[in-house]
Design a protein around this motif. Structure first.
Motif, mmCIF file in Angstrom:
data_model
loop_
_atom_site.group_PDB
_atom_site.id
_atom_site.type_symbol
_atom_site.label_atom_id
_atom_site.label_comp_id
_atom_site.label_asym_id
_atom_site.label_seq_id
_atom_site.Cartn_x
_atom_site.Cartn_y
_atom_site.Cartn_z
ATOM 1 N N ILE A 155 163.361 59.916 83.404
ATOM 2 C CA ILE A 155 162.902 60.555 84.648
ATOM 3 C C ILE A 155 163.587 61.905 84.834
ATOM 4 C CG2 ILE A 155 162.931 60.365 87.171
ATOM 5 C CD1 ILE A 155 162.453 57.311 86.736
ATOM 6 N N ILE A 156 164.866 61.964 84.490
ATOM 7 C CA ILE A 156 165.589 63.229 84.617
ATOM 8 C C ILE A 156 165.124 64.207 83.541
ATOM 9 C CG2 ILE A 156 167.870 64.327 84.577
ATOM 10 C CD1 ILE A 156 168.928 61.534 85.592
ATOM 11 N N TRP A 157 164.931 63.725 82.318
ATOM 12 C CA TRP A 157 164.461 64.600 81.238
ATOM 13 C C TRP A 157 163.084 65.169 81.542
ATOM 14 C CZ3 TRP A 157 166.340 60.416 77.445
ATOM 15 C CH2 TRP A 157 167.658 60.664 77.058
ATOM 16 N N LYS A 158 162.287 64.435 82.255
ATOM 17 C CA LYS A 158 160.906 64.845 82.548
ATOM 18 C C LYS A 158 160.827 66.156 83.334
ATOM 19 C CE LYS A 158 157.364 62.907 85.337
ATOM 20 N NZ LYS A 158 156.793 61.710 85.931
ATOM 21 N N VAL A 159 161.879 66.524 84.066
ATOM 22 C CA VAL A 159 161.833 67.747 84.880
ATOM 23 C C VAL A 159 161.589 68.980 84.021
ATOM 24 C CG1 VAL A 159 163.304 66.805 86.703
ATOM 25 C CG2 VAL A 159 164.318 68.257 84.947
ATOM 26 N N ASN A 160 161.962 68.923 82.749
ATOM 27 C CA ASN A 160 161.745 70.056 81.844
ATOM 28 C C ASN A 160 160.451 69.918 81.047
ATOM 29 O OD1 ASN A 160 164.133 71.306 82.563
ATOM 30 N ND2 ASN A 160 165.312 70.289 80.983
ATOM 31 N N GLY A 161 159.669 68.886 81.353
ATOM 32 C CA GLY A 161 158.500 68.581 80.547
ATOM 33 C C GLY A 161 157.239 69.328 80.952
ATOM 34 N N VAL A 162 156.357 69.430 79.961
ATOM 35 C CA VAL A 162 155.034 70.022 80.147
ATOM 36 C C VAL A 162 154.055 69.144 79.382
ATOM 37 C CG1 VAL A 162 153.590 72.030 79.652
ATOM 38 C CG2 VAL A 162 155.969 72.354 80.325
ATOM 39 N N VAL A 163 152.913 68.869 79.990
ATOM 40 C CA VAL A 163 151.855 68.127 79.321
ATOM 41 C C VAL A 163 150.695 69.096 79.119
ATOM 42 C CG1 VAL A 163 150.157 66.275 79.574
ATOM 43 C CG2 VAL A 163 152.507 65.911 80.321
ATOM 44 N N ILE A 164 150.175 69.096 77.909
ATOM 45 C CA ILE A 164 149.008 69.936 77.606
ATOM 46 C C ILE A 164 147.864 69.001 77.252
ATOM 47 C CG2 ILE A 164 148.057 71.722 76.109
ATOM 48 C CD1 ILE A 164 150.991 72.660 75.666
ATOM 49 N N ASP A 165 146.768 69.136 77.997
ATOM 50 C CA ASP A 165 145.589 68.329 77.732
ATOM 51 C C ASP A 165 144.347 69.217 77.788
ATOM 52 O OD1 ASP A 165 145.061 68.713 80.444
ATOM 53 O OD2 ASP A 165 145.614 66.671 81.021
ATOM 54 N N GLU A 166 143.181 68.604 77.807
ATOM 55 C CA GLU A 166 141.934 69.365 77.813
ATOM 56 C C GLU A 166 141.782 70.241 79.062
ATOM 57 O OE1 GLU A 166 141.426 65.420 79.605
ATOM 58 O OE2 GLU A 166 141.960 65.934 77.555
ATOM 59 N N LYS A 167 142.505 69.948 80.122
ATOM 60 C CA LYS A 167 142.428 70.735 81.356
ATOM 61 C C LYS A 167 143.490 71.826 81.423
ATOM 62 C CE LYS A 167 140.396 67.025 84.040
ATOM 63 N NZ LYS A 167 140.532 66.147 85.187
ATOM 64 N N GLY A 168 144.342 71.888 80.396
ATOM 65 C CA GLY A 168 145.358 72.929 80.373
ATOM 66 C C GLY A 168 146.769 72.396 80.362
ATOM 67 N N GLU A 169 147.694 73.255 80.793
ATOM 68 C CA GLU A 169 149.119 72.938 80.779
ATOM 69 C C GLU A 169 149.553 72.466 82.165
ATOM 70 O OE1 GLU A 169 151.717 75.614 78.429
ATOM 71 O OE2 GLU A 169 152.811 75.821 80.328
ATOM 72 N N HIS A 170 150.321 71.365 82.195
ATOM 73 C CA HIS A 170 150.770 70.790 83.461
ATOM 74 C C HIS A 170 152.295 70.663 83.462
ATOM 75 C CE1 HIS A 170 146.571 69.722 84.093
ATOM 76 N NE2 HIS A 170 146.582 69.205 82.878
ATOM 77 N N ASP A 171 152.921 71.381 84.336
ATOM 78 C CA ASP A 171 154.372 71.357 84.496
ATOM 79 C C ASP A 171 154.764 70.037 85.166
ATOM 80 O OD1 ASP A 171 157.024 71.963 85.018
ATOM 81 O OD2 ASP A 171 156.581 73.368 86.626
ATOM 82 N N LEU A 172 155.747 69.339 84.619
ATOM 83 C CA LEU A 172 156.153 68.039 85.153
ATOM 84 C C LEU A 172 157.336 68.121 86.118
ATOM 85 C CD1 LEU A 172 155.837 65.835 81.940
ATOM 86 C CD2 LEU A 172 154.176 66.144 83.789
ATOM 87 N N SER A 173 157.751 69.330 86.463
ATOM 88 C CA SER A 173 158.867 69.466 87.398
ATOM 89 C C SER A 173 158.461 68.907 88.768
ATOM 90 C CB SER A 173 159.293 70.928 87.520
ATOM 91 O OG SER A 173 158.251 71.708 88.056
ATOM 92 N N PRO A 174 159.438 68.501 89.567
ATOM 93 C CA PRO A 174 159.136 67.885 90.870
ATOM 94 C C PRO A 174 158.428 68.850 91.818
ATOM 95 C CG PRO A 174 161.479 68.334 90.654
ATOM 96 C CD PRO A 174 160.871 68.626 89.331
ATOM 97 N N LYS A 175 157.461 68.295 92.547
ATOM 98 C CA LYS A 175 156.683 69.119 93.473
ATOM 99 C C LYS A 175 156.668 68.557 94.893
ATOM 100 C CE LYS A 175 153.928 70.728 89.661
ATOM 101 N NZ LYS A 175 154.932 70.272 88.731
ATOM 102 N N SER A 176 157.083 67.329 95.044
ATOM 103 C CA SER A 176 157.033 66.699 96.364
ATOM 104 C C SER A 176 158.368 66.011 96.666
ATOM 105 C CB SER A 176 155.915 65.645 96.398
ATOM 106 O OG SER A 176 156.229 64.568 95.529
ATOM 107 N N ASP A 177 158.542 65.635 97.920
ATOM 108 C CA ASP A 177 159.744 64.884 98.292
ATOM 109 C C ASP A 177 159.834 63.569 97.519
ATOM 110 O OD1 ASP A 177 160.624 66.826 100.048
ATOM 111 O OD2 ASP A 177 159.841 65.824 101.831
ATOM 112 N N ASP A 178 158.679 62.941 97.265
ATOM 113 C CA ASP A 178 158.661 61.699 96.499
ATOM 114 C C ASP A 178 159.147 61.940 95.068
ATOM 115 O OD1 ASP A 178 158.049 58.861 96.200
ATOM 116 O OD2 ASP A 178 156.412 59.544 94.891
#
Length: 155
Positions: free
Chosen positions: A55-78
């Motif tokens: 979960i902590i490592w995921k903050v630096n993650g990026v997912v690339i799929d058919e819709k483009g690049e998605h930054d996995l850094s936190p975006k909400s209080d949750d």
């Protein structure tokens, strides 16, 4: 006044007999029997430590799929709460890594201490919603885990 003195003496006597009946803190055998691992190290890493670190490592993650690049850094209080929870879990499970039956040699606890310190930093950074600091700690965790795995020949 004599009733109060009698009560005080009784409390002191009970407290002293309780202390005398308790195992000695210096008795290593007593401590060893108090703390027991419940799963083997591989299971512990896969089901306890690994998921919290991921979960902590995921903050630096990026997912690339058919819709483009998605930054996995936190975006909400949750998202931040999940990172804080994972970091708190990771910090606390380092105590379980130091159970005498788990320590592999004299180098073990220094590795665990580095992990605990990094996890504590990650927790404080997550509580402050400080992405830069969590990201830096994420990289530190990666290095700490890799060094330990190299030292102990674990893939």
């Amino acid at each position: 006044m004599t009733g109060i003195r009698l009560l005080a003496r009784t409390i002191i006597a009970v407290a002293m007999s309780s202390v005398a009946a308790s195992p000695s803190i210096s008795d290593d055998a007593a401590w060893t029997s108090l703390f027991q691992p419940h799963v083997d190290m591989k299971t512990f890493m896969e089901h306890v430590l690994g998921p919290a670190a991921a979960i902590i490592w995921k903050v630096n993650g990026v997912v690339i799929d058919e819709k483009g690049e998605h930054d996995l850094s936190p975006k909400s209080d949750d998202d931040w709460e999940q990172i804080a929870s994972a970091a708190a879990t990771l910090a606390e499970v380092t105590n379980a890594l130091m159970i005498p039956q788990r320590a592999r040699d004299g180098d073990w606890n220094p590795y665990v201490k580095k992990l605990a310190d990094a996890a504590s930093k990650a927790y404080r950074a997550a509580e402050a919603h400080d992405l830069k600091s969590v990201s830096e700690v994420s990289d530190q965790l990666d290095g700490i885990c890799a060094a330990c795995h190299r030292h102990y020949g674990i893939e």
